[in-house]
Scaffold this active site. Structure first.
Site, PDB file in Angstrom:
ATOM      1  N   LYS A  60       0.840  -1.211   0.000  1.00  0.00           N
ATOM      2  CA  LYS A  60       0.000   0.000   0.000  1.00  0.00           C
ATOM      3  C   LYS A  60       0.872   1.259   0.000  1.00  0.00           C
ATOM      4  CE  LYS A  60      -1.891  -1.017   4.011  1.00  0.00           C
ATOM      5  NZ  LYS A  60      -1.193  -2.280   4.339  1.00  0.00           N
TER       6      LYS A  60
ATOM      7  N   ARG B 264      -9.236   1.707   8.964  1.00  0.00           N
ATOM      8  CA  ARG B 264      -9.032   0.259   9.058  1.00  0.00           C
ATOM      9  C   ARG B 264      -9.929  -0.401  10.078  1.00  0.00           C
ATOM     10  NH1 ARG B 264      -2.910   0.492   8.697  1.00  0.00           N
ATOM     11  NH2 ARG B 264      -2.254  -1.157  10.027  1.00  0.00           N
TER      12      ARG B 264
ATOM     13  N   ARG C 201      11.771  -5.593   4.632  1.00  0.00           N
ATOM     14  CA  ARG C 201      11.591  -4.154   4.371  1.00  0.00           C
ATOM     15  C   ARG C 201      12.688  -3.333   5.046  1.00  0.00           C
ATOM     16  NH1 ARG C 201       5.920  -1.818   5.275  1.00  0.00           N
ATOM     17  NH2 ARG C 201       6.041  -3.169   7.073  1.00  0.00           N
TER      18      ARG C 201
ATOM     19  N   ARG D 271      11.682  -1.335  10.702  1.00  0.00           N
ATOM     20  CA  ARG D 271      10.620  -1.019  11.650  1.00  0.00           C
ATOM     21  C   ARG D 271      10.590  -2.024  12.787  1.00  0.00           C
ATOM     22  NH1 ARG D 271       5.301   0.141   8.091  1.00  0.00           N
ATOM     23  NH2 ARG D 271       4.398  -1.140   9.753  1.00  0.00           N
TER      24      ARG D 271
ATOM     25  N   ARG E 118      -0.366  -8.526  13.615  1.00  0.00           N
ATOM     26  CA  ARG E 118      -0.857  -7.523  12.654  1.00  0.00           C
ATOM     27  C   ARG E 118      -1.807  -8.164  11.645  1.00  0.00           C
ATOM     28  NH1 ARG E 118       4.674  -5.111  10.693  1.00  0.00           N
ATOM     29  NH2 ARG E 118       3.390  -4.042   9.149  1.00  0.00           N
TER      30      ARG E 118
END
Ligand code: AP5
Length: 215
Positions: free
Chosen positions: A15, A90, A125, A159, A170
């Protein structure tokens, strides 16, 4: 071209990556609640302190906190020509708060990626420590190793919630609290599914053709 957009999809679907590209291409701001909360946490504000515990456990931050910061952001002048909501709403409560604030959307882009690929994407990531440009060690590395394509900086960060353990929470939060938004927006004829498998540019071509097709 549709310009009042929302990116929907599980953690790691891409996203933010697609929103960054769209923002540049369309000249409209990316409004990422995750980025806003991480900035508040780094700045040590009350908001950041409140959000930190939820984020580190992979849980959603309370609706009233997030709704407040998005409403404040959406009245800024740069949103007049459109915006890309990334990671908001969300929950159904957040979606209803947006509608009650008379914020209408042109399209909700639902980025679809199988779960096994999500975990690989999240655990690889990294982001530029200076400009926050998002990369993946294997799938989407900088053109020159160790140098940010966008700003030339040479330090990268990962992160704190990108561990396998937190990703499980998550994904659970996504399934329980966010996935119901698919039918909520499908019922309003706003939902547009985008196949998120393939390289970043391939996915961007699909996104643009969906938006131009309705423009
Ligand atoms: P947030 O920051 O929103 O995280 P998320 O939704 O979990 O989404 P991600 O940022 O992990 O994934 P993404 O889909 O943006 O993927 P990306 O483009 O980076 O939220 C974090 C936390 O904040 C939440 O857990 C919650 O606590 C809180 N929060 C935020 N908003 C909230 C709200 N509204 N309400 C309550 N709480 C809230 O891509 C992932 C990786 O894949 C990258 O490495 C990228 O380079 C790579 N990649 C991307 N596309 C491709 C591709 N096509 N091929 C190969 N690799 C790719």
């Amino acid at each position: 071209m549709l310009t009042r957009l929302m990116m929907l999809g599980p953690p790691g679907a891409g996203k933010g990556t697609q929103a960054q590209l769209l923002s540049k291409k369309l000249g409209i701001p990316q409004i990422s609640t995750g980025d806003m909360l991480r900035a508040a946490k780094a700045a040590g504000t009350d908001l950041g302190k409140e959000a930190a515990g939820y984020m580190s456990r992979g849980e959603l931050v309370p609706d009233e906190v997030v709704v407040g910061i998005v409403k404040e952001r959406l009245v800024e002048d740069d949103t007049a020509g459109g915006f890309i909501l990334d990671g908001f709403p969300r929950t159904l409560v957040q979606a209803e708060a947006l509608a009650e604030a008379s914020v209408s959307l042109d399209a909700v882009l639902d980025v679809v990626v199988p779960e096994e690929l999500l975990v690989e994407r999240i655990t690889g990531r990294m982001s530029c420590a200076n400009c926050k440009q998002v990369y993946h060690r294997t799938f989407n590395p900088p053109e020159v190793e160790g140098v940010c394509d966008k700003c030339g900086h040479t330090e990268f960060t990962t992160r704190a919630d990108d561990t396998r353990e937190v990703v499980v929470s998550r994904l659970e939060a996504y399934r329980a609290q966010t996935e119901p938004l698919r039918s909520y927006y499908a019922n309003q004829d706003l939902l547009k599914a985008v196949d998120g498998v393939g390289d970043v540019d391939e996915v961007q071509v699909r996104v643009l053709s969906l938006l131009e097709g309705d423009g």
